[in-house]
Design a protein around this motif. Structure first.
Motif, PDB file in Angstrom:
ATOM      1  N   ALA A 145     -47.522 -21.065  -6.173  1.00 41.17           N
ATOM      2  CA  ALA A 145     -46.865 -21.073  -7.466  1.00 41.17           C
ATOM      3  C   ALA A 145     -45.499 -20.409  -7.331  1.00 41.17           C
ATOM      4  O   ALA A 145     -45.281 -19.600  -6.427  1.00 41.17           O
ATOM      5  N   ALA A 146     -44.601 -20.759  -8.234  1.00 42.80           N
ATOM      6  CA  ALA A 146     -43.245 -20.214  -8.191  1.00 42.80           C
ATOM      7  C   ALA A 146     -42.852 -19.691  -9.564  1.00 42.80           C
ATOM      8  O   ALA A 146     -43.252 -20.243 -10.598  1.00 42.80           O
ATOM      9  N   THR A 147     -42.052 -18.620  -9.530  1.00 39.06           N
ATOM     10  CA  THR A 147     -41.611 -18.016 -10.769  1.00 39.06           C
ATOM     11  C   THR A 147     -40.244 -17.377 -10.594  1.00 39.06           C
ATOM     12  O   THR A 147     -39.860 -17.042  -9.462  1.00 39.06           O
ATOM     13  N   ASP A 148     -39.555 -17.169 -11.704  1.00 36.96           N
ATOM     14  CA  ASP A 148     -38.320 -16.388 -11.680  1.00 36.96           C
ATOM     15  C   ASP A 148     -38.592 -14.963 -12.145  1.00 36.96           C
ATOM     16  O   ASP A 148     -37.655 -14.187 -12.317  1.00 36.96           O
ATOM     17  N   SER A 149     -39.856 -14.628 -12.314  1.00 33.39           N
ATOM     18  CA  SER A 149     -40.266 -13.297 -12.764  1.00 33.39           C
ATOM     19  C   SER A 149     -40.598 -12.412 -11.570  1.00 33.39           C
ATOM     20  O   SER A 149     -40.989 -12.899 -10.507  1.00 33.39           O
ATOM     21  N   ALA A 150     -40.487 -11.091 -11.785  1.00 28.49           N
ATOM     22  CA  ALA A 150     -40.876 -10.125 -10.749  1.00 28.49           C
ATOM     23  C   ALA A 150     -42.348  -9.733 -10.853  1.00 28.49           C
ATOM     24  O   ALA A 150     -42.855  -9.000 -10.008  1.00 28.49           O
ATOM     25  N   ALA A 151     -43.041 -10.233 -11.879  1.00 30.23           N
ATOM     26  CA  ALA A 151     -44.459  -9.902 -12.068  1.00 30.23           C
ATOM     27  C   ALA A 151     -45.307 -10.789 -11.172  1.00 30.23           C
ATOM     28  O   ALA A 151     -46.037 -11.675 -11.652  1.00 30.23           O
ATOM     29  N   TYR A 152     -45.252 -10.517  -9.891  1.00 31.13           N
ATOM     30  CA  TYR A 152     -45.805 -11.446  -8.904  1.00 31.13           C
ATOM     31  C   TYR A 152     -47.324 -11.500  -8.882  1.00 31.13           C
ATOM     32  O   TYR A 152     -47.897 -12.472  -8.392  1.00 31.13           O
TER      33      TYR A 152
ATOM     34  N   GLN B 269     -36.802 -27.679 -13.094  1.00 27.77           N
ATOM     35  CA  GLN B 269     -38.168 -27.936 -12.641  1.00 27.77           C
ATOM     36  C   GLN B 269     -38.281 -27.706 -11.138  1.00 27.77           C
ATOM     37  O   GLN B 269     -37.339 -27.940 -10.387  1.00 27.77           O
ATOM     38  N   VAL B 270     -39.421 -27.197 -10.765  1.00 25.47           N
ATOM     39  CA  VAL B 270     -39.733 -26.965  -9.358  1.00 25.47           C
ATOM     40  C   VAL B 270     -41.018 -27.715  -9.035  1.00 25.47           C
ATOM     41  O   VAL B 270     -41.992 -27.641  -9.794  1.00 25.47           O
ATOM     42  N   GLN B 271     -41.025 -28.407  -7.950  1.00 31.32           N
ATOM     43  CA  GLN B 271     -42.228 -29.093  -7.491  1.00 31.32           C
ATOM     44  C   GLN B 271     -42.754 -28.381  -6.246  1.00 31.32           C
ATOM     45  O   GLN B 271     -41.972 -28.014  -5.358  1.00 31.32           O
ATOM     46  N   LEU B 272     -44.053 -28.202  -6.203  1.00 33.83           N
ATOM     47  CA  LEU B 272     -44.706 -27.516  -5.093  1.00 33.83           C
ATOM     48  C   LEU B 272     -45.838 -28.379  -4.555  1.00 33.83           C
ATOM     49  O   LEU B 272     -46.634 -28.914  -5.336  1.00 33.83           O
ATOM     50  N   VAL B 273     -45.904 -28.488  -3.247  1.00 33.50           N
ATOM     51  CA  VAL B 273     -46.963 -29.277  -2.618  1.00 33.50           C
ATOM     52  C   VAL B 273     -47.600 -28.443  -1.523  1.00 33.50           C
ATOM     53  O   VAL B 273     -46.930 -28.048  -0.553  1.00 33.50           O
ATOM     54  N   GLU B 274     -48.895 -28.182  -1.670  1.00 33.07           N
ATOM     55  CA  GLU B 274     -49.627 -27.418  -0.663  1.00 33.07           C
ATOM     56  C   GLU B 274     -50.255 -28.363   0.355  1.00 33.07           C
ATOM     57  O   GLU B 274     -50.566 -29.520   0.051  1.00 33.07           O
ATOM     58  N   SER B 275     -50.470 -27.828   1.537  1.00 37.54           N
ATOM     59  CA  SER B 275     -51.188 -28.561   2.570  1.00 37.54           C
ATOM     60  C   SER B 275     -51.793 -27.540   3.535  1.00 37.54           C
ATOM     61  O   SER B 275     -51.456 -26.356   3.489  1.00 37.54           O
TER      62      SER B 275
ATOM     63  N   GLY C  67     -36.568 -20.846   5.114  1.00 40.31           N
ATOM     64  CA  GLY C  67     -35.546 -21.223   4.149  1.00 40.31           C
ATOM     65  C   GLY C  67     -34.962 -22.592   4.394  1.00 40.31           C
ATOM     66  O   GLY C  67     -34.615 -23.307   3.448  1.00 40.31           O
ATOM     67  N   ALA C  68     -34.842 -22.968   5.638  1.00 39.73           N
ATOM     68  CA  ALA C  68     -34.272 -24.279   5.959  1.00 39.73           C
ATOM     69  C   ALA C  68     -35.176 -25.412   5.498  1.00 39.73           C
ATOM     70  O   ALA C  68     -34.699 -26.487   5.108  1.00 39.73           O
ATOM     71  N   GLU C  69     -36.482 -25.157   5.535  1.00 39.84           N
ATOM     72  CA  GLU C  69     -37.454 -26.179   5.145  1.00 39.84           C
ATOM     73  C   GLU C  69     -37.950 -25.997   3.716  1.00 39.84           C
ATOM     74  O   GLU C  69     -38.749 -26.808   3.241  1.00 39.84           O
ATOM     75  N   ASN C  70     -37.482 -24.923   3.052  1.00 42.13           N
ATOM     76  CA  ASN C  70     -37.953 -24.623   1.680  1.00 42.13           C
ATOM     77  C   ASN C  70     -39.470 -24.594   1.614  1.00 42.13           C
ATOM     78  O   ASN C  70     -40.082 -25.167   0.700  1.00 42.13           O
ATOM     79  N   THR C  71     -40.048 -23.933   2.584  1.00 42.14           N
ATOM     80  CA  THR C  71     -41.507 -23.910   2.702  1.00 42.14           C
ATOM     81  C   THR C  71     -41.992 -22.483   2.872  1.00 42.14           C
ATOM     82  O   THR C  71     -41.371 -21.692   3.588  1.00 42.14           O
ATOM     83  N   VAL C  72     -43.083 -22.168   2.204  1.00 37.98           N
ATOM     84  CA  VAL C  72     -43.737 -20.877   2.330  1.00 37.98           C
ATOM     85  C   VAL C  72     -45.079 -21.105   3.013  1.00 37.98           C
ATOM     86  O   VAL C  72     -45.799 -22.056   2.685  1.00 37.98           O
TER      87      VAL C  72
ATOM     88  N   ALA D 135     -44.577 -26.540   0.211  1.00 39.11           N
ATOM     89  CA  ALA D 135     -43.232 -27.099   0.261  1.00 39.11           C
ATOM     90  C   ALA D 135     -42.659 -27.166  -1.148  1.00 39.11           C
ATOM     91  O   ALA D 135     -43.292 -27.733  -2.051  1.00 39.11           O
ATOM     92  N   ALA D 136     -41.486 -26.584  -1.323  1.00 36.81           N
ATOM     93  CA  ALA D 136     -40.844 -26.529  -2.637  1.00 36.81           C
ATOM     94  C   ALA D 136     -39.676 -27.501  -2.693  1.00 36.81           C
ATOM     95  O   ALA D 136     -38.956 -27.689  -1.712  1.00 36.81           O
TER      96      ALA D 136
END
Length: 123
Positions: free
Chosen positions: A97-104, A1-7, A74-79, A23-24
């Motif tokens: 959103a996050a995915t392991d797919s290349a269909a971005y 599971q991945v949790q994502l929080v926008e701000s 990468g250090a903060e796991n934030t996009v 933040a992931a």
């Protein structure tokens, strides 16, 4: 599971700038791409930008090219999504959103979503 929080959303005047954060946490080793999507009232969810988690390759919606910069810490796991010269038509709820797919570009490819952050651009 991945949790994502926008701000970072809010009210901004047309022509201004803002930066959204995503933040992931959780099983982030499984992430291939993090994407930003937006959805305005009465409209379908649309692709905005994406970045590959490891290599940092970036992709943008053609119509928004030049006004956006997507980046990651990468250090903060934030996009981050930097938006410039915003317009009233940019008003929407923005989701990461996050995915392991290349269909971005396809939002159906993303199993993990944040709760969304409202961006309102006043004219």
């Amino acid at each position: 599971q991945v949790q994502l929080v926008e701000s970072g959303g809010g009210l901004v005047q047309a022509g201004g700038s803002l930066r959204l954060s995503c933040a992931a946490s959780g099983h982030i080793a499984g992430i291939y791409v993090v994407g930003w999507f937006r959805q305005a009232p009465g409209k379908e969810r649309e692709f905005v930008a994406a970045i590959t988690w490891s290599a940092g390759f970036k992709y943008y919606q053609d119509a928004l090219l030049g006004r956006l910069t997507i980046s990651r810490d990468g250090a903060e796991n934030t996009v981050y999504l930097q938006m410039r010269s915003v317009k009233p038509e940019d008003t929407a709820v923005y989701y990461c959103a996050a995915t392991d797919s290349a269909a971005y570009k396809n939002h159906y490819s993303y199993p993990y979503w944040g709760q969304g952050t409202q961006v309102t651009v006043s004219s």
